[in-house]
Enzyme design. Structure first.
Site, PDB file in Angstrom:
ATOM      1  N   PRO A  24       0.706  -1.079   0.080  1.00 29.91           N
ATOM      2  CA  PRO A  24       0.129   0.035  -0.140  1.00 29.91           C
ATOM      3  C   PRO A  24       0.863   1.246  -0.103  1.00 29.91           C
ATOM      4  O   PRO A  24       0.869   2.260   0.904  1.00 29.91           O
ATOM      5  CB  PRO A  24      -0.897  -0.086   1.364  1.00 29.91           C
ATOM      6  N   CYS A  25       1.406   1.719  -1.044  1.00 33.59           N
ATOM      7  CA  CYS A  25       2.114   2.824  -1.247  1.00 33.59           C
ATOM      8  C   CYS A  25       1.447   3.888  -1.089  1.00 33.59           C
ATOM      9  O   CYS A  25       1.862   5.232  -0.478  1.00 33.59           O
ATOM     10  CB  CYS A  25       3.051   2.594  -2.666  1.00 33.59           C
TER      11      CYS A  25
END
Length: 183
Positions: free
Chosen positions: A142-143
């Protein structure tokens, strides 16, 4: 995953934010793709990313990952911590960055500097941002949960750019109380 070969496969799937895609092979999930402007563009992007890939029906374990992404993009928390990612070709520093990002819970965020500090490399905020900009596994890595200093959104390399990042954060309820962040 698939039988032990170097062949990779990919499949498209619908989510609340558009047509995503996933690629898999003998060593795990090779990549996840957030939506492009249309399903054909998402397919084209997968063909460019995985020129050896064949579009195919996903096996049950990949279907489970797809279901997790669908749930996540509807705002339901999903745990991807046990997901095997094929990190062949991913340099060591980005792998470390992705490991930190994978531990950011839905609804929470860190800054690039905070990720760098967790890596014991406090001056590496820019390198963290560059690694996240090349994340082949968004959103399961989850950048989008990593922000710039001052809780500003920073960049986002997926189609739609920062608007997509903010949309993902809104879906997850990740408002850190910064006025104007989600305007």
């Amino acid at each position: 995953m698939s039988p032990a070969t170097d062949t990779s496969f990919f499949a498209l799937f619908d989510t609340a934010i558009g047509c995503c895609a996933i690629a898999w092979g003998d060593a795990g999930i090779r990549g996840v793709q957030l939506p492009e402007a249309s399903a054909p563009q998402t397919r084209d992007r997968m063909r460019a990313r995985f020129p050896d890939g064949q579009e195919a029906p996903p096996p049950a374990d990949v279907q489970a990952v797809m279901a997790g992404v669908v749930a996540m993009l509807r705002g339901q928390a999903h745990d991807f911590s046990a997901l095997v990612l094929d990190m062949r070709g991913v340099p060591e520093f980005p792998q470390r960055v992705y490991a930190v990002a994978r531990n950011i819970a839905p609804g929470q965020t860190l800054t690039y500097g905070e990720v760098a500090a967790r890596l014991s490399e406090p001056g590496a905020a820019r390198a963290v941002g560059q690694a996240l900009g090349r994340n082949p596994f968004a959103p399961v890595v989850p950048c989008h949960r990593v922000l710039a200093a001052g809780d500003q959104p920073g960049g986002f390399s997926a189609s739609g750019g920062v608007r997509t990042k903010l949309r993902l954060l809104l879906i997850e309820g990740a408002m850190r109380g910064t006025p104007g962040l989600f305007d």
